[in-house]
Every structure is written in structure tokens, then in C-alpha cells.
Motif scaffolding. Structure first.
Motif, short mmCIF file in Angstrom:
data_model
loop_
_atom_site.label_atom_id
_atom_site.label_comp_id
_atom_site.label_asym_id
_atom_site.label_seq_id
_atom_site.Cartn_x
_atom_site.Cartn_y
_atom_site.Cartn_z
N TYR A 50 0.83 -1.21 0.00
CA TYR A 50 0.00 0.00 0.00
C TYR A 50 0.86 1.26 0.00
O TYR A 50 0.42 2.34 -0.41
CB TYR A 50 -0.93 -0.01 1.23
N LEU A 51 2.12 1.13 0.45
CA LEU A 51 3.00 2.31 0.53
C LEU A 51 3.35 2.86 -0.84
O LEU A 51 3.82 4.01 -0.96
CB LEU A 51 4.29 1.95 1.28
N ALA A 52 3.15 2.07 -1.89
CA ALA A 52 3.45 2.57 -3.23
C ALA A 52 2.65 3.83 -3.54
O ALA A 52 3.11 4.72 -4.25
CB ALA A 52 3.16 1.48 -4.27
N TYR A 53 1.42 3.90 -3.00
CA TYR A 53 0.57 5.08 -3.21
C TYR A 53 1.25 6.35 -2.69
O TYR A 53 1.11 7.42 -3.27
CB TYR A 53 -0.76 4.85 -2.50
N TYR A 54 1.99 6.25 -1.63
CA TYR A 54 2.65 7.40 -1.01
C TYR A 54 4.07 7.59 -1.53
O TYR A 54 4.52 8.72 -1.74
CB TYR A 54 2.67 7.23 0.51
N LEU A 55 4.78 6.49 -1.76
CA LEU A 55 6.17 6.60 -2.18
C LEU A 55 6.29 7.07 -3.63
O LEU A 55 7.24 7.77 -3.99
CB LEU A 55 6.88 5.25 -2.00
N GLY A 56 5.34 6.67 -4.46
CA GLY A 56 5.41 7.08 -5.86
C GLY A 56 5.33 8.58 -6.03
O GLY A 56 6.17 9.21 -6.68
N VAL A 57 4.34 9.21 -5.39
CA VAL A 57 4.21 10.65 -5.51
C VAL A 57 5.32 11.36 -4.76
O VAL A 57 5.78 12.44 -5.17
CB VAL A 57 2.81 11.09 -5.00
N SER A 58 5.82 10.77 -3.67
CA SER A 58 6.95 11.38 -2.97
C SER A 58 8.18 11.40 -3.86
O SER A 58 8.94 12.39 -3.87
CB SER A 58 7.25 10.60 -1.68
N GLY A 59 8.38 10.32 -4.63
CA GLY A 59 9.50 10.31 -5.58
C GLY A 59 9.39 11.39 -6.62
O GLY A 59 10.39 12.01 -7.00
N ALA A 60 8.16 11.67 -7.07
CA ALA A 60 7.97 12.75 -8.06
C ALA A 60 8.35 14.10 -7.47
O ALA A 60 9.00 14.92 -8.12
CB ALA A 60 6.52 12.76 -8.53
N PHE A 61 8.00 14.33 -6.20
CA PHE A 61 8.30 15.63 -5.60
C PHE A 61 9.75 15.73 -5.15
O PHE A 61 10.25 16.83 -4.94
CB PHE A 61 7.35 15.90 -4.44
N LEU A 62 10.43 14.61 -5.03
CA LEU A 62 11.87 14.69 -4.79
C LEU A 62 12.61 15.16 -6.04
O LEU A 62 13.76 15.60 -5.97
CB LEU A 62 12.40 13.32 -4.36
N LEU A 63 11.95 15.07 -7.20
CA LEU A 63 12.54 15.52 -8.47
C LEU A 63 12.00 16.88 -8.89
O LEU A 63 11.93 17.18 -10.07
CB LEU A 63 12.26 14.48 -9.57
N VAL A 64 11.62 17.68 -7.92
CA VAL A 64 11.03 19.00 -8.22
C VAL A 64 11.90 19.82 -9.18
O VAL A 64 11.40 20.34 -10.18
CB VAL A 64 10.76 19.78 -6.92
N PRO A 65 13.22 19.97 -8.94
CA PRO A 65 13.99 20.86 -9.81
C PRO A 65 14.05 20.42 -11.27
O PRO A 65 14.14 21.27 -12.16
CB PRO A 65 15.40 20.85 -9.17
N VAL A 66 14.02 19.12 -11.53
CA VAL A 66 14.22 18.65 -12.91
C VAL A 66 12.93 18.30 -13.60
O VAL A 66 12.91 18.15 -14.83
CB VAL A 66 15.16 17.43 -12.94
N MET A 67 11.82 18.16 -12.88
CA MET A 67 10.56 17.79 -13.53
C MET A 67 9.47 18.82 -13.30
O MET A 67 8.82 19.27 -14.25
CB MET A 67 10.08 16.42 -13.03
N LEU A 68 9.24 19.18 -12.06
CA LEU A 68 8.09 20.03 -11.76
C LEU A 68 8.35 21.50 -12.03
O LEU A 68 7.46 22.22 -12.51
CB LEU A 68 7.66 19.82 -10.30
N VAL A 69 9.56 21.96 -11.72
CA VAL A 69 9.86 23.39 -11.95
C VAL A 69 9.78 23.75 -13.43
O VAL A 69 9.22 24.81 -13.79
CB VAL A 69 11.24 23.74 -11.35
N PRO A 70 10.32 22.93 -14.38
CA PRO A 70 10.14 23.28 -15.80
C PRO A 70 8.67 23.36 -16.22
O PRO A 70 8.31 24.23 -17.02
CB PRO A 70 10.88 22.15 -16.52
N ILE A 71 7.84 22.45 -15.71
CA ILE A 71 6.43 22.52 -16.06
C ILE A 71 5.81 23.77 -15.46
O ILE A 71 4.98 24.44 -16.11
CB ILE A 71 5.70 21.25 -15.57
#
Length: 985
Positions: free
Chosen positions: A69-90
Motif C-alpha cells: 500500500y506504501l506505493a501510493y505514497y512513495l510514488g508521488v513522494s519520488g515525483a516531488f523529490l525531483l522537483v527541480p528537474v521535472m516540476l519546476v520546468p512545467i
């Protein structure tokens, strides 16, 4: 059933009223804006990701696959750990081009309205199961607690106030990219409520069912060990696939895209979520196993279909049931509100407006606003209908996984937007259609039609037939999607528009718009052109809004300014109607002029590089440092510099030229050469057309002053596809020109002096002869009349001799020999001779000269150089005097000094130059009439005589005019018959 239906509905209504009051407090300004815009509030608002799945679905998933069940939380946490290279450009793209949804982003990148429509349809199909999951938890939770009423109708009852909240605090503006501080604060409050409720439920499980951590540990190693061993374990591949699905959901789900990129207050706030949001999710995940273990400790069957609602079974207290209900309501209501807002905007921009363009209609803003409000209600009611017909038959895990697998089909396209400029529209559409079709056949249609999943397994992957349907469909659909996307993009052509958009979207790209002229000539011309599409009122409002945002004037006709204005209007319309409709309107009604070749807008590239320079690393940082060094060198050259494109558009106007011209470079960058203020348009055009590389000492009137400018030109030929340019250097040679004129004037004076000496010599001989003849005549006759005439002739010859002597003396008086011995000089004679020479100039004949210098008053000095001083001062006084006014000379003795003053009744000396009068080339006379060297020469001669000079303008006893007082050393002994001057005179 420990709670009544009325009580639970009152609890739900009370919670929603509390959320409403929180939003109202923010709306009315009762909460400080500094608190609302704090990055922590934004991080909490991202907690909208923790939907009803986080409260109920995670418990159900944990009962099936344990720690999976932790995949639900860890997956999105991994996305936000990549804020500078993925989320900031968007975020950069969303902010710059006002992209409010995933469909806007895809439509912008792939330059097609149909791409936005396709993304909207897939998002709708994918999000319906997730919305049904939220409503299912409403109905099931209330029905489980009360046992009264139908779950479907109970869910509908709560849909109505949620739709009202979404409209009141999320659809109050016409533009989607407007940040809703009230809604942001309300969602942050909901995130806090569900976190507190979940932690409280975890506390109840740990300390109510168990006696604390020690008791829990003993149970897990004892009776609970066998129960944990029965729980299925996820295979490695399934675990990774779940992580990938939830990773993609972090920015592909419409509510997450909206909160992450549209509502973000700043880049700093988004970067802070890289640690704060994963921390929030960790706290949300902690109570889930505690609730499951508590239910197992109590002997509840956790494998039954009601495993999602185990939180209601761990205690018989109505307060615990109320906590579980509030946690689910907070999670589900927040998700419903944000999804409804985001989907309403997507449907409006990419379905409604594409099918029915707005056209020139009255009250366009109001029409769009009511459309959006209606779509919000339609989305929530559509979700309820899907729940009523489909969702009620399936458990939470099936609904959630179907939604996450569907939305993950957009992941290859999003990654290509950021990292693959070679991707094109055809490849993306083909891949997305293929992947979505496999998802529809394998998961979505079986969900709706209630038949076995149709999993199309390709040859060589037969092992997938034995895997869970969600896992097989995810792998096959994504592999097909990616493979077809890549192959089609490689074999088909990418359009020019797609390449430009790809460059703007690339992570490390600096946007390089093209420099093209528009058909409109000024910003004011935009209004009637846009009025054809939007109506006059909307067109004027949009143009004025864009002008205000760019701080431009509607009369500004610079091509650079007009391009920026066009881009801003397109971005604003994108927020109003979506990028596809906005681009169509702008391209049609604000077109560029057709031209064979367009070049990069260098000035805009420079400004973008300045904005991005803090983000450069490695070689890019070093290259940018070199660029900035060269740019600064050109900007701060002590010589004026301007650069024109070969079509005459101004690219650079450095600081020295700004000072010389009194024209701010930023205000004219991008102007055409012919549109520059006078006299620069004519001067630079003449330099551009000049066959030679320079124009020498051109007389130019600048700020009511005549300056002499020398221009040099360098033509830069085109290289490697770039267009050429013309560099012009502008040097101010005014002082050099004035010095040359002064040297010429001095040479003329020297020539006149030599001529005067020669003329005096030639005249002196005849005059001597005349004097001798007159003297002889006096001895040769006794006639009184003849003697009288002879006496008069003798006096006249003596006068001519004195005049000639004065001319000869003045001609030789400018040459001072070091070590010359000073002798006593009588001021009265010196001043008379100076006045005599001034009158010889035949100018200022209408000026009255008064000489009050007493006879016999002497100073030590060089008579000729002191005569030059007096002539300079009297000449300046004469030039400053009006006809009929007086120039007065006076002298007095004071101890060891003699004070000699020259006073006029002229206009006086301006205070701005009074302190600089003794600097060379400082003059109050018009250009060409004064050299500014007279007073410096006077000051130099006085210093040689150990004297001083004092200027009063006006004098203390006058209201106008100027008095210059000379202090000269007095002789030790004056003539005995000289009257002692009054020291107070």
C-alpha cells in the motif's frame, strides 16, 4: 449502527460549513495574506492528493498486499523529490504561457487543438472511476454507520454543497490561471483535518486496541505473525509498476496538475514541497497498518469486501466513528472540488470552445464564467451517475487502479515535452491512442460492462497472462504507447511550429522567439483588430491589461514591444479560452508580416538568459558568465555604441550613448532606425547610408547645445544562417573641436599682434617725421595761428604715438618670461590704457565706462600682463551689459593690498557655473562667442603676482550685475602727493 442519519448528516454539514467559514475568512481579509501565501500552506494544499483512497482505499490495499500500500505514497513522494528537474520546468511553462491543465500543455507543445481535445477525453474517462471512488466512500460510510437510506442517494446529498463550494471559491474569475487564495486555504485546512483525524485513528488503534507499542510488538511476533504471513506479497515487477503509476499521478491527475502548477505561489514554494509534501504523506501513511492490525486483533475478517472501512470497527465509540467519517469526507470533498474545477476548465477550452468558438458576443466574460460554473456541476453530477451505474459494483482498489493506469498513458507524452524536442504530434497521438485503446479494452470497459478483461498479450510475453489484469494492461499499454510514439516521430516530419514549441518546453532551453514585424503599427491598433473576434469591450480590456502588465504605452510602435504585447495577449487569452483557441485568434487577427527569413529576437533572448542565469551549471554557467562579461563591456564602454539589424531594428544602445543622447536605451530597444527621436534618426540613417566608414565632427544640437560628434561604422556580414548587423560608434569630439577653434583663434590673435607690431612700426616712422617737422615749424614762424596749429598737431602725434605704443606693448605682453622682475605700476594709468584699448574695439560704444581709480595708487607687477587682466575683465563686463548701462572701475588700499574692482550692471552669473568659472572652457556666452579661457588666464596671472580674485554676483550694494575684485600686493611707498583712499570705499 451507533449514529443516527440526522446526526451524521449534521456532522457532515457542520464540517462543510467550517470549511466555508475558513474560506470566507480568507476572502474577507480576516487572515493575514502573509500567512495564506506561506509555502507551508501551499504544501498542505497539495494534500488534496490524499483522496478517499488514502483514508479507506489504502486500508483495503494493505489488507490485500501488505506493505505494498506504501506505493501510493512513495510514488508521488519520488515525483516531488525531483522537483527541480521535472516540476519546476512545467511550472515555468504554465506560468509563462498561462497553461491551466494537462490538455493546455499538450496542445501548446504539439500545436494542435485536437491534441488538447484527445487529452481531455482520456482524462475524463480516467478520472471518472476516481471520482466514483470518492462518492462511493460517502454513501458506503454513511450507510455503514446509520444503516438508513440508499448509499447512492446519500452520496448525492453531499454532492450538492460540494458543488456549491467549488463554484463559490473556485469559479469567481474568468481566467483560470488566477490563483484562488480562498480555495487554497480551504484545501489546506481540509488536509490538516484529515491528517489529524488519521493520526487520531492511529492513536486509538495503538492505545485503545493495543496497550501501546510494546503490546503491539508482542502481538506482531505472536498471534499476529500468522495473520501477516497470509497476506499476499507483491512481486518486484508489480511493486515497481505501482510506484510508476502513482509517480505519474503526481502531475498527470487534473487536481494535482491544478494545485501543483496553477495555484503555486512561487518557485521557492514549489521547491520547498520537495521535502514537506513527502513528510505529510509519510504521516498520512503511518496509521494505515495500525488500523489494519487493530481490526485483526479484534478478530474482524479483514479479507471481506468491507475491509476499506475497518476504521469504523476498531471502536464502538461514536467519536471514533465520527473521526473516521470526517477523515473520509475531508479527503473526498477536497478531491471532488479541485477535480471539478480542473475538468471544467479542460472541457470548456478543449471541447466546448473548440466545437463552438466564442465569436464576437456581448458579455463574453460572463458567458464563459457561467459556462465554467455549469460544467463544474456537470462534472460532479457525471461522477455521481458513474458511481450510480458502475462504481457501486466494484471495490475501491479496482476503481482506483483503473483511473491511475488510464492517466499514466499521458506519461510518455509529458516526458517527451520536457526531454525530447524531436517528438512530434503524429507520434504522440498514435502512441496515446494505441495505449489508451489497450487500457479501455483491458480495464475500463470491463469495469463498465462487467465482463472479463480483454488483455491483448503480444507474442513473447505469454507470462503476463497469469498476472493480475491491472499489471498486464499497464505494461502492455505503456510499451505499445512508447514504441509507437518513438517510431512514428522518427519517420514523420516535425512542423516548424512544433519545433519552436519544443524549444520553449525543453528543460534547458532558453526561449528564442523570432524577430518578425506585425501588420499593426502601434498597441492601439490591436484593439480594432481583436474586436472582430472578441468584441470591442473585451478587446480593449485584454489589450489594456497586457499593456499594463508589460508597462508599455498604447502608442508604442517599436516592433520589439509589439511582439511582446502580442505574446502577452495570447498568453492571457490562453488562460481565458485555452491555448488552441487563443493561438487561432491571435494568428488570424494579429498576424505577422510575411517575410522570407526570420531571425532570433536577440534582445529577448538576452532578457531570458538574465532570468535563467541563476539556474545554469557547469559549462553553461561559464558560457553565460562570458556572455555577461562581453555584454557588460559593450554596455559600459566610454564611447557611445548602438547596433542595428540589417532591417534597421535597434538591438543595443549602450550607457554612454544614453548619457550623451539623454534617451534611455530600454525605452527605444526594438525601435526601427527611422523611428528614433530627433536628431538621431536622421544622423544614424545618414551614417548607415554613408559609403565611408566614418562621419567626422558632425554638428548636432543636443539639449539646446551644439555638440560635435564623430561616427564610425562596422558592418557585420551574415554567418552560419544568422543575419547581419551594423555597429555604429558615436564619439563626442565637442571639447576637441572647441580646443581646435580656440587654437585657431589664438593663432589669429597672434597674427593680429604681429600685424599690429608691424603696423605700429611702419606708422611710428611717419609720425616721428611729422613730429619733427612740427617742432621745426615752431622755430620757423611767429604766426600765432600757425603756432597754435603746430601745437595741436604735436598733441595729436603724441596721442598716435601712445596708441601705437600700447598696441606694440599689448602685442608683446602675452609672453611672460620666468623670473621677470616686478616693478611699481600705477593703477590709474593702467586702467586708463585698458579703457582706451577697449574703446578701440569699436564694440560696446553705447556702454558708459567710469574710472574711479585714484591717481598715484601703485601695485607691484608686470604692467603688460596686468593690462591683459584688465582688458579681459572689462571686456567680459561690456559683453554682459545692456546698452546704456555702466561699467565701473574702482580701487582702494588696505594695509599691504590694493583692491581693484570691475563692476557691471549685466545679467549676472548663474549659480550652476559660478564655482567652475576658473576652469578652462567654462563660459556663459553662446557657442562661438566665448572660449572659456579668459578667466583661467586672469586667475593664472594673478597667482603669478601673488594676488587673488573674488566674484560677487550680484554685488552687496546692487540687485543685479557682477563685481570682480582683484587683490594685488601694494608697493612699499606710494607717491607723496597721492591721496590716501578711503578704506571703506
Amino acid at each position: 449502527m451507533s449514529v443516527s442519519l440526522g446526526g451524521i448528516l449534521a456532522l457532515g454539514a457542520g464540517y462543510l460549513a467550517m470549511v466555508f467559514l475558513c474560506a470566507l475568512a480568507v476572502e474577507r481579509g480576516w487572515v493575514p495574506p502573509r500567512l495564506i501565501r506561506h509555502p507551508g500552506v501551499y504544501s498542505l494544499s497539495l494534500g488534496v492528493y490524499a483522496s478517499a483512497w488514502a483514508v479507506y482505499g489504502s486500508v483495503e490495499l494493505a489488507s490485500r498486499i501488505g506493505y505494498g500500500y506504501l506505493a501510493y505514497y512513495l510514488g508521488v513522494s519520488g515525483a516531488f523529490l525531483l522537483v527541480p528537474v521535472m516540476l519546476v520546468p512545467i511550472q515555468r511553462l504554465a506560468r509563462t504561457y498561462q497553461l491551466a491543465s494537462l490538455a493546455d500543455l499538450f496542445a501548446f507543445r504539439f500545436r494542435s487543438r485536437w491534441v488538447g481535445t484527445l487529452i481531455t477525453l482520456i482524462t475524463l474517462l480516467a478520472i471518472l472511476p476516481l471520482l466514483a471512488l470518492q462518492l462511493k466512500t460517502f454513501g458506503d460510510a454513511i450507510h455503514r454507520l446509520t444503516g438508513a437510506g440508499s448509499p447512492i442517494m446519500l452520496a448525492l446529498i453531499l454532492c450538492l454543497p460540494i458543488a456549491l463550494l467549488a463554484i463559490m471559491f473556485g469559479a469567481r474569475h474568468s481566467h483560470l490561471p488566477v490563483r484562488h487564495d480562498t480555495l487554497l486555504a480551504a484545501i489546506a485546512v481540509e488536509s490538516l483535518v484529515k491528517l489529524a483525524a488519521m493520526l487520531a485513528l492511529g492513536g486509538v488503534a495503538l492505545y485503545g486496541v493495543f496497550d501501546g507499542p510494546n503490546d503491539l510488538q508482542q502481538w506482531l511476533t505472536g498471534p499476529g505473525l500468522d495473520l501477516q504471513a497470509r497476506v499476499a506479497r507483491l512481486e518486484t515487477g508489480q511493486w515497481r509498476t505501482l510506484l510508476m503509476l502513482f509517480f505519474a499521478a503526481a502531475f498527470l491527475m487534473p487536481h494535482m496538475f491544478h494545485m501543483t502548477f496553477t495555484e503555486t505561489p512561487s518557485r521557492r514554494a514549489l521547491l520547498q514541497t520537495g521535502w514537506s509534501f513527502p513528510l505529510y504523506l509519510l504521516l498520512m501513511a503511518l496509521p494505515v497498518p495500525l488500523i489494519l492490525w487493530a481490526a485483526q486483533r479484534l478478530g474482524i475478517d479483514t479479507s471481506a469486501s468491507g475491509a476499506a472501512y475497518l476504521a469504523f470497527d476498531i471502536s464502538t465509540s461514536p467519536w471514533v466513528d465520527g473521526l473516521a467519517f470526517i477523515a473520509g469526507l475531508a479527503a473526498a470533498s477536497g478531491t471532488l472540488i479541485i477535480v471539478a474545477l480542473a475538468l471544467a476548465g479542460m472541457v470548456l477550452n478543449h471541447l466546448v470552445l473548440v466545437a463552438h468558438p466564442p465569436g464576437n458576443r456581448p458579455n463574453l466574460y460572463r458567458w464563459l464564467l457561467w459556462l465554467r460554473r455549469g460544467l463544474i456541476v456537470a462534472v460532479i453530477l457525471g461522477a455521481w451517475l458513474f458511481y450510480r451505474t458502475v462504481g457501486i459494483k466494484h471495490d475501491l482498489a479496482d476503481l482506483g487502479l483503473t483511473a491511475f493506469v488510464g492517466i499514466a498513458q499521458c506519461l510518455p507524452g509529458l516526458l517527451a515535452i520536457l526531454y525530447w524536442p524531436g517528438a512530434n504530434r503524429k507520434g504522440m497521438v498514435c502512441g496515446l491512442v494505441a495505449g489508451s485503446t489497450l487500457w479501455l479494452l483491458g480495464l475500463w470497459l470491463p469495469l463498465v460492462a462487467d465482463y472479463s478483461p480483454l488483455v491483448l498479450v503480444p507474442p513473447g510475453l505469454d507470462w503476463l497472462r497469469d498476472e493480475p489484469p491491472w499489471y498486464a494492461v499497464t505494461l502492455i499499454a505503456l510499451y505499445a504507447n512508447i514504441l509507437i510514439f518513438i517510431l512514428v516521430s522518427l519517420v514523420t516530419r516535425t512542423s516548424e511550429g512544433e519545433r519552436a514549441a519544443a524549444e520553449a518546453c525543453s528543460v534547458d532551453a532558453v526561449i528564442r522567439p523570432k524577430r518578425l514585424p506585425l501588420t499593426a503599427r502601434t498597441g492601439e491598433d490591436f484593439k480594432p483588430l481583436l474586436a472582430e473576434a472578441l468584441g470591442s469591450e473585451v478587446a480593449e480590456r485584454e489589450v489594456e491589461s497586457a499593456l499594463a502588465a508589460l508597462n508599455l504605452s498604447s502608442r508604442d510602435g517599436r516592433p520589439y514591444a509589439l511582439r511582446r504585447l502580442r505574446d502577452r495577449i495570447q498568453a492571457n487569452l490562453s488562460g481565458l479560452m485555452g491555448p488552441s483557441v487563443a493561438q487561432d485568434i491571435v494568428d488570424r487577427f494579429l498576424p505577422y508580416q510575411s517575410r522570407s527569413q526570420a531571425t532570433d529576437d536577440i534582445h529577448f533572448v538576452e532578457s531570458r538568459l538574465e532570468a535563467y542565469r541563476s539556474r545554469f551549471t557547469g559549462l553553461a554557467r561559464e558560457l553565460d558568465g562570458l556572455r555577461r562579461h562581453h555584454r557588460r563591456t559593450l554596455a559600459r564602454l566610454p564611447i557611445g555604441l548602438c547596433i542595428f539589424d540589417d532591417d534597421g531594428e535597434l538591438l543595443m544602445w549602450n550607457e554612454a550613448l544614453s548619457r550623451l543622447s539623454a534617451v534611455d536605451g530600454e525605452s527605444i530597444i526594438g525601435s526601427h532606425r527611422d523611428d528614433l527621436p530627433a536628431p538621431w534618426a536622421e544622423l544614424l540613417a545618414r551614417m548607415h547610408d554613408e559609403p565611408h566608414a566614418y562621419l567626422y565632427k558632425q554638428a548636432v544640437a543636443l539639449a539646446s547645445e551644439l555638440r560635435y560628434l564623430t561616427l564610425h561604422k562596422a558592418v557585420l556580414d551574415p554567418e552560419e544562417g544568422d543575419r547581419g548587423a551594423v555597429v555604429i560608434l558615436v564619439e563626442d569630439h565637442s571639447e576637441l573641436k572647441w580646443l581646435e577653434d580656440e587654437l585657431l583663434h589664438s593663432e589669429r590673435l597672434a597674427s593680429i599682434g604681429r600685424l599690429a607690431a608691424g603696423v605700429a612700426h611702419e606708422i611710428g616712422n611717419p609720425i616721428t617725421g611729422i613730429s619733427s617737422l612740427v617742432q621745426n615749424l615752431r622755430y620757423d614762424t611767429e604766426d600765432p595761428q600757425v603756432l597754435e596749429s603746430a601745437e595741436q598737431i604735436q598733441q595729436l602725434t603724441q596721442r598716435v604715438s601712445r596708441i601705437v605704443g600700447s598696441l606694440v606693448g599689448f602685442a608683446h605682453g602675452g609672453r611672460h618670461v620666468q623670473g621677470t622682475r616686478f616693478v611699481p605700476v600705477e593703477l590709474r594709468r593702467l586702467s586708463d590704457e585698458a579703457l582706451h584699448l577697449i574703446r578701440l574695439a569699436r564694440s560696446g560704444e553705447d556702454i558708459i565706462y567710469d574710472n574711479f581709480c585714484p591717481p598715484g595708487l601703485k601695485v607691484m607687477g608686470d604692467a603688460q600682463r596686468l593690462l591683459q587682466v584688465l582688458i579681459n575683465l572689462i571686456g567680459n563686463a561690456r559683453d554682459a551689459s545692456a546698452p546704456g548701462s555702466r561699467v565701473t572701475l574702482d580701487a582702494s588700499a588696505r594695509e599691504e593690498w590694493v583692491l581693484l574692482s570691475v563692476t557691471d550692471e549685466g545679467h549676472g552669473i548663474d549659480e550652476s557655473i559660478r564655482d567652475r568659472l576658473f576652469e578652462p572652457f567654462t563660459t556663459t556666452k553662446p557657442p562661438g562667442e566665448g572660449t572659456g579661457l579668459g578667466l583661467p588666464l586672469v586667475y593664472s596671472i594673478l597667482r603669478e603676482h601673488h594676488g587673488d580674485i573674488q566674484i560677487s554676483s550680484p554685488p552687496p550694494d546692487q540687485t543685479f550685475g557682477t563685481r570682480i575684485t582683484l587683490w594685488l600686493p601694494r608697493t612699499l611707498q606710494d607717491d607723496s602727493n597721492a591721496d590716501e583712499p578711503d578704506s571703506d570705499r
